[in-house]
Design a protein around this motif. Structure first.
Motif, PDB file in Angstrom:
ATOM      1  N   PHE A 163       0.839  -1.209   0.000  1.00 16.14           N
ATOM      2  CA  PHE A 163       0.000   0.000   0.000  1.00 16.14           C
ATOM      3  C   PHE A 163       0.871   1.254   0.000  1.00 16.14           C
ATOM      4  O   PHE A 163       1.794   1.389   0.797  1.00 16.14           O
ATOM      5  CB  PHE A 163      -0.932   0.006   1.216  1.00 16.14           C
ATOM      6  N   GLY A 164       0.539   2.173  -0.915  1.00 19.14           N
ATOM      7  CA  GLY A 164       1.322   3.399  -1.040  1.00 19.14           C
ATOM      8  C   GLY A 164       0.748   4.576  -0.297  1.00 19.14           C
ATOM      9  O   GLY A 164       1.420   5.585  -0.119  1.00 19.14           O
ATOM     10  N   GLY A 165      -0.505   4.479   0.123  1.00 22.67           N
ATOM     11  CA  GLY A 165      -1.110   5.587   0.837  1.00 22.67           C
ATOM     12  C   GLY A 165      -2.226   6.243   0.056  1.00 22.67           C
ATOM     13  O   GLY A 165      -2.592   5.813  -1.041  1.00 22.67           O
ATOM     14  N   GLN A 166      -2.760   7.311   0.635  1.00 17.03           N
ATOM     15  CA  GLN A 166      -3.930   7.993   0.092  1.00 17.03           C
ATOM     16  C   GLN A 166      -3.519   9.190  -0.742  1.00 17.03           C
ATOM     17  O   GLN A 166      -2.895  10.129  -0.234  1.00 17.03           O
ATOM     18  CB  GLN A 166      -4.834   8.429   1.249  1.00 17.03           C
ATOM     19  N   GLY A 167      -3.857   9.137  -2.024  1.00 22.51           N
ATOM     20  CA  GLY A 167      -3.495  10.207  -2.939  1.00 22.51           C
ATOM     21  C   GLY A 167      -4.502  11.343  -2.915  1.00 22.51           C
ATOM     22  O   GLY A 167      -5.640  11.194  -2.464  1.00 22.51           O
ATOM     23  N   ALA A 168      -4.073  12.487  -3.428  1.00 21.20           N
ATOM     24  CA  ALA A 168      -4.925  13.685  -3.483  1.00 21.20           C
ATOM     25  C   ALA A 168      -5.067  14.156  -4.926  1.00 21.20           C
ATOM     26  O   ALA A 168      -4.177  13.955  -5.752  1.00 21.20           O
ATOM     27  CB  ALA A 168      -4.324  14.798  -2.630  1.00 21.20           C
ATOM     28  N   ILE A 169      -6.188  14.780  -5.207  1.00 21.51           N
ATOM     29  CA  ILE A 169      -6.383  15.477  -6.475  1.00 21.51           C
ATOM     30  C   ILE A 169      -6.034  16.945  -6.227  1.00 21.51           C
ATOM     31  O   ILE A 169      -6.570  17.566  -5.296  1.00 21.51           O
ATOM     32  CB  ILE A 169      -7.831  15.354  -6.977  1.00 21.51           C
ATOM     33  N   ILE A 170      -5.135  17.480  -7.033  1.00 22.24           N
ATOM     34  CA  ILE A 170      -4.665  18.845  -6.816  1.00 22.24           C
ATOM     35  C   ILE A 170      -4.861  19.682  -8.076  1.00 22.24           C
ATOM     36  O   ILE A 170      -5.006  19.151  -9.178  1.00 22.24           O
ATOM     37  CB  ILE A 170      -3.179  18.875  -6.408  1.00 22.24           C
ATOM     38  N   ASP A 171      -4.891  20.996  -7.877  1.00 20.75           N
ATOM     39  CA  ASP A 171      -4.751  21.888  -9.021  1.00 20.75           C
ATOM     40  C   ASP A 171      -3.356  22.495  -8.970  1.00 20.75           C
ATOM     41  O   ASP A 171      -2.696  22.480  -7.936  1.00 20.75           O
ATOM     42  CB  ASP A 171      -5.844  22.961  -9.053  1.00 20.75           C
ATOM     43  N   LEU A 172      -2.903  22.998 -10.097  1.00 19.92           N
ATOM     44  CA  LEU A 172      -1.546  23.515 -10.197  1.00 19.92           C
ATOM     45  C   LEU A 172      -1.531  25.043 -10.207  1.00 19.92           C
ATOM     46  O   LEU A 172      -0.619  25.666 -10.732  1.00 19.92           O
ATOM     47  CB  LEU A 172      -0.852  22.963 -11.447  1.00 19.92           C
TER      48      LEU A 172
END
Length: 430
Positions: A148-157
């Protein structure tokens, strides 16, 4: 003195405040909606209060109730690109461990790792990719001590210092050869570790947690509860056709899993099964050289053949040397349609694979990756066909706010580009 401090604090707060969304109209454009359809000649895009309110022919736009009109002289105008899966915002210099948060190799936690607080909106990687037309991205840490790599986020740049669009948007897990290495040296161990983790998550959800017998930390087990409930997408890195079949079969034991396949070099061999399962794919762009035994059937036609079978496919940014090459890879898939025996994508399909499709997989359907009424005002103006390798953005808007396109790279270019041959960089003066 207190008044001076108050004024200073107010000035800082004003500088830190996000810029207000602009109301603007782009006219005389070659408009790409991002939904897979072909470009619209002499099109118009209208953005009001940070949202797209109209995209289409000039005749249907009506009167423009705004003072800001950009006549782009036939230039290409598209939605912002969406990059998934990436580590944008998690490092500055990858070789400097103090500035690199990509791989938490010594952490006692895995699934509980939440990438959102660590994202640095001032990272040069974010600035460089914004200038390449990428406006949204999925970012996550890499599996290090566990599958398991962990919980990803959706981001804006955007440049407003508020990058996180959606925290804890998905969980990353490694299967195949990389998962086998992390689980104990065998795919058998990977599946056992995965099943045990989800059973422990179910126990936590049911109030039956037994700390003495558990193999996960409680934090990791709790982090997987949304996964077993189907409330958080599970991004599964897998390449080999046999492994893809085994992953799809996991839904028999855990029917609520919201699966997304990542990598999928041999996906074309099982494309009909993936399509029948309704599982979307974030596929490597143009794999044709097997870098591992699990990629022996890799082919540049992989994405085209999966799309032909009805699989929802986005192009995987993490498989590239640099995610800003997304449009180049999409353009190469268009070129494949001209090679006898190869399978690629139409122009509209290829652009959707780096815009609306990854946005939909990221939970942003209709909100990003498209120029449609109600969508975020992520708009990019290009100096040429965006799927041609030499084309670059000339303007980038995120949420209706025009963004700066400079970075450390561009400043170095501007500093030294026009030096006389007899000049030396300042560092050499001594």
């Amino acid at each position: 003195m207190n008044r001076v401090l108050t004024l200073a604090a107010s000035a800082i707060a004003l500088c830190a405040a996000p810029a207000a969304a602009q109301d603007f109209v782009i006219t005389n454009a070659t408009v790409v909606t991002g939904d897979g359809s072909e470009p619209i000649a002499s099109g118009v895009v209208v953005v009001d209060d940070g949202r797209v309110v109209y995209t289409g022919p000039q005749a249907g736009a009506g009167a423009f109730d705004t003072a800001t009109v950009y006549d782009v002289g036939g230039a290409w105008v598209t939605p912002g690109l969406v990059a998934t899966v990436t580590n944008l915002g998690l490092s500055d210099v990858s070789a400097v461990s103090e500035s690199n948060d990509i791989r938490p190799g010594s952490s006692p936690f895995n699934a509980a790792l939440d990438v959102a607080p660590a994202i640095n909106p001032s990272s040069q990687h974010i600035l460089v990719h914004r200038a390449a037309g990428i406006t949204r991205a999925a970012t996550v840490t890499a599996p290090a001590r566990s599958i398991f790599g962990g919980q990803g986020a959706i981001i804006d740049l955007g440049a407003d210092g508020q990058p996180v669009t959606r925290a804890r948007a998905f969980q990353m897990v490694a299967f195949g050869e990389s998962g086998a290495r992390l689980a104990g040296g065998s795919r058998v161990a990977t599946y056992a570790a995965f099943a045990n983790a989800l059973y422990e998550a179910q126990a936590v959800a049911a109030g039956r947690w037994d700390a003495e017998s558990a193999m996960l930390t409680r934090a990791d087990a709790e982090a997987l509860v949304p996964v077993v409930k189907g409330e958080q997408s599970l991004y599964m890195a897998v390449e080999r056709a046999a492994d893809i079949r085994s992953v799809l079969a996991l839904k028999q034991s855990f029917p609520r899993l919201d699966l997304v396949l990542v990598g999928v070099s041999e996906g074309w061999l099982v494309a009909r099964e993936i399509a029948a399962a309704g599982v979307p794919v974030i596929a490597d762009g143009l794999d044709d050289l097997p870098g591992a035994f699990e990629e022996l059937a890799a082919t540049q036609s992989n994405i085209g053949r999966m799309a032909k079978a009805g699989v929802k496919v986005a192009i995987n940014a993490s498989a590239m040397e640099n995610p800003r090459n997304l449009n180049q890879y999409a353009g190469n898939l268009v070129s494949l349609t001209r090679i006898p025996g190869a399978d690629g994508l139409t122009w509209g399909q290829a652009f959707a694979a780096i815009s609306s499709v990854p946005a939909e997989i990221s939970g942003l359907k209709g909100r990003a990756g498209v120029l449609a009424p109600g969508a975020m005002g992520d708009v990019v103006v290009w100096d040429g066909d965006p799927l041609e390798v030499g084309s670059v953005p000339t303007r980038v808007f995120i949420d209706g706010v025009e963004q700066p396109l400079d970075s450390h790279q561009s400043r170095l270019r501007d500093r030294y580009r026009d030096l006389d041959e007899s000049d030396l960089p300042k560092a050499y003066d001594w």
